[in-house]
Design a protein around this motif. Structure first.
Motif: not given
Lengths: 211, 211
Positions: B78-79, B2-4, B73-74, B62-66
């Protein structure tokens, strides 16, 4: 602006790239001819076919779902057929560069450009076969599970094809050493137009999938 | 997968590209030093900073959200912060190549690589400012309307940055004329690793957005 706006930009930059490429190959360079004794006329078949035959048609195939009226089934057939034509014309373009290397007694598949290009082209063939297999054989469920991968893989391969084109332009440009100023700018604008064609095709897919 | 799964591949290829780039610049080339009398040591700051400082960090952003645990918000902070660091390090990398051209008395911003690079970098700064403005000032509604454009624009710019890196490698490679076989392959593998880093970062975004 919505996904239709980005489609228009994709077409504009695609046509611009095609015109600039033709001006470059026909006016500044030696012309385009597969059966020539001048190796550079043979070589020029390669950039022309890889852009117009392959990348431009693949872009059109990707945009099918925006640009072709009709049912989803019709769009799928157009998508698949355009890709098939692109692959066949791409093979002609690849043969041209191997013939050129033969005529010059140069080694094949040496540079980063050629590695990216050959790798992308082979994966592209695989992606096409997988897409066809799922269309013909897959259950509705397996097709739905495959769809995000088909889209993500296709976008990645299109992106890689653009990278192959730009590294190829860069290789040819650097090997020309000191081309006249006008030609340098023409090559740069051609590269930018190809890049923006890729960007707007990709954005169209992204914005459509999102909504 | 998957995305991970694609995130893991993105990290692997990012690290591989970094290692190969360092082997190239430190072992095969002259080393990396901004305040050097050897113009090529100054030049080498450019590929190092543009990849490790800019592209690698932008990929991480870009990968921060993963990859970053915590609230949305955090992740956003970081992003944004990683992008800011990437832009600052990218400016150092750009200064290095202008300093190199100065030392060599070469013209600036002449090649397709430089046009793509400078254009992408400027648009990147704009994208960052727009993102910040919407985060600070935008209503929930305007932010939701902006989000697909922010994602599509960001992906396009990341793609353009990878194209800049690959055309740059190609330019340097062709200008070396006949580097030893080992170095040629090293440069090609570095380019492929950078490309696959880009592909897997982009696929991660695509697959996450899709689901």
């Amino acid at each position: 602006m919505n996904a239709y706006g980005t489609t228009i930009f994709a077409h504009l930059f695609g046509l611009l790239a095609l015109i600039l490429l033709l001006v470059w190959l026909l006016h500044y360079r030696e012309g385009i001819e597969y059966d020539s004794d001048d190796p550079f006329r043979v070589f020029n078949v390669h950039p022309f076919m890889m852009f117009f035959g392959f990348i431009f048609l693949v872009g059109q195939a990707i945009l099918t779902y925006q640009t072709v009226p009709g049912t989803y089934e019709t769009q799928k057939i157009v998508h698949l057929t355009l890709h098939l034509i692109a692959i066949i014309l791409g093979i002609v373009g690849l043969c041209a560069v191997f013939k050129f290397h033969d005529m010059m007694n140069w080694a094949d598949v040496d540079s980063l450009h050629s590695w990216i290009g050959i790798g992308t082209f082979c994966l592209f063939g695989l992606q096409w076969l997988l897409g066809l297999a799922f269309m013909l054989q897959g259950s509705t469920q397996s097709r739905a599970a495959m769809a995000p991968w088909h889209v993500a893989g296709g976008r990645a391969l299109f992106f890689m094809a653009i990278c192959a084109a730009l590294t190829g332009l860069m290789e040819r440009y650097t090997s020309l050493k000191q081309p006249p100023q006008g030609e340098t700018h023409l090559i740069n604008f051609t590269g930018l137009a190809i890049l923006l064609f890729g960007v707007f095709v990709d954005m169209t897919v992204g914005l459509t999938r999102y909504s």
